[in-house]
Design an enzyme around this catalytic site. Structure first.
Site, PDB file in Angstrom:
ATOM      1  CB  THR A   1     -27.476 -20.586 -28.212  1.00 52.64           C
ATOM      2  OG1 THR A   1     -28.506 -20.659 -28.515  1.00 52.64           O
ATOM      3  CG2 THR A   1     -26.552 -22.236 -28.584  1.00 52.64           C
ATOM      4  CE  LYS A   2     -32.876 -17.697 -27.463  1.00 52.73           C
ATOM      5  NZ  LYS A   2     -32.521 -18.911 -28.451  1.00 52.73           N
ATOM      6  CG  ASN A   3     -27.805 -12.532 -24.373  1.00 49.34           C
ATOM      7  OD1 ASN A   3     -27.432 -13.106 -25.600  1.00 49.34           O
ATOM      8  ND2 ASN A   3     -27.424 -11.253 -24.346  1.00 49.34           N
TER       9      ASN A   3
END
Length: 363
Positions: free
Chosen positions: A184-186
């Site tokens: 879910t991180k960038n």
């Protein structure tokens, strides 16, 4: 709701990532190898001003190994925010040291330097701010506090790939910094973390600790762990790194659209000197945040998230009773709206229309 739900977050995995994985699988070199080394170098060059980086199996592993490599252990205290994901404090506790929770700035949601200073004792060894939601902490003031008291400065940059403070990239301030590569991180490597290190000694120590304490096979120099990154994960990460800049620009454009259109909620502020990368777009809903989030999903088909509903100090794992008013207020009010680069213009309009309709109705 007949329309498809606008997701709060969405990992973007394309054909290039699949081809990279296939290339590694065909090579037969699956564990840590040339892809990891290339990923470390590219990450260092593109995101942390050339600071040497060490790839590991997760963000939490990166924090844990960074703390161990920096000499943190039993008897030490490390000042951390309570308003963050539990891994920040967990990693300190896993070394045998004690996490000491300090309050946050109500604007940035990051550690408040004056609260850090007030929490320092003779056992304080370090302070570890979190660049929460992609907004950098006030590293100028925190570095001054650390220097004044002779303690180390670390960075939890799990959510802040590419953010800058006063023109300097996050990850280039502390003895070490950790970036998470969770889906879910960038950007993601599938699962993984990256540790940016200030000195060659830190680099070697983290490298030893991630690989059973050995540089040469069977010659274990220290007691270590197995927290390596695989070449499969690194191959995904290298492709994602190449897309990160464009994704960040899209996040910024999406955030600007939301801030211009939202009414009736407290929109986020970017303070002077900060370059935000909008891992989350977090508003404040001053009353009945949970009811607001439920209505947003049920009536308008807009997903959202609460990061974080329980302060770390109050979790069963720590069970402390502390007076951290800004932390407690944030836990009650924050709501993160979709801001990810996969959002269509129509979806962005739906987010704005849904939030504004509920705010106007007093939901």
């Amino acid at each position: 709701m007949s329309a498809q739900m606008v997701p709060a977050a969405k990992p973007l995995i394309g054909d290039e990532e699949r081809e990279a994985v296939d290339r590694v699988l065909r090579s037969g070199m699956i564990a840590q190898g040339p892809e990891v080394a290339a990923f470390e170098q590219e990450f260092a060059d593109q995101l942390v001003g050339g600071r040497s980086c060490v790839a590991v199996s997760s963000g939490t592993a990166g924090l844990h190994l960074g703390l161990l490599a920096a000499g943190i252990g039993p008897g030490d205290e490390v000042i951390v925010p309570s308003f963050t994901f539990a891994a920040t404090a967990n990693s300190v506790a896993l070394t045998g040291a004690t996490p000491v929770f300090a309050d946050i700035d109500p604007v940035t949601f990051c550690l408040e330097p004056s609260a850090v200073e007030a929490a320092i004792t003779e056992r304080t060894a370090a302070v570890m701010p979190v660049h929460l939601y992609g907004h950098p902490a006030d590293m100028t003031s925190l570095a001054e506090v650390a220097q004044r008291h002779g303690i180390q400065l670390f960075e939890d940059a799990a959510q802040a790939h590419g953010a800058t403070w006063q023109g300097r990239p996050v990850g280039a301030f502390g003895t070490f910094a950790m970036f998470s590569l969770y889906p879910t991180k960038n950007m993601t490597s599938g699962e993984g973390g990256m540790v940016a290190c200030a000195t060659p000694e830190m680099v070697r120590s983290v490298q030893l600790l991630r690989n059973q304490g050995m540089e040469r096979r069977y010659e274990n120099e220290v007691v270590g762990l197995n927290q390596r990154m695989t070449d499969v994960h690194a191959a995904i990460g290298r492709v994602q790194l190449g897309k990160l800049h464009a994704w960040t620009e899209q996040r910024r454009a999406n955030a600007a659209f939301l801030s211009a259109g939202l009414d009736g909620v407290v929109v986020p502020t970017v303070v002077a000197g900060a370059e935000h990368v909008w891992h989350q777009y977090t508003v404040r809903v001053p009353s009945d945040r949970d009811g607001f989030a439920a209505a947003l999903a049920q009536e308008h088909g807009v997903g959202s998230g609460v990061y974080y509903p329980i302060p770390n100090h109050a979790l069963p794992s720590f069970g402390l009773t502390l007076g951290l008013p800004e932390t407690e207020r944030a836990c009650a009010e924050v709501l993160s709206l979709p801001v990810h680069p996969a959002l269509s213009e129509r979806e962005l309009h739906r987010v704005v229309e849904g939030v504004n309709a509920l705010a106007k109705a007093g939901a």
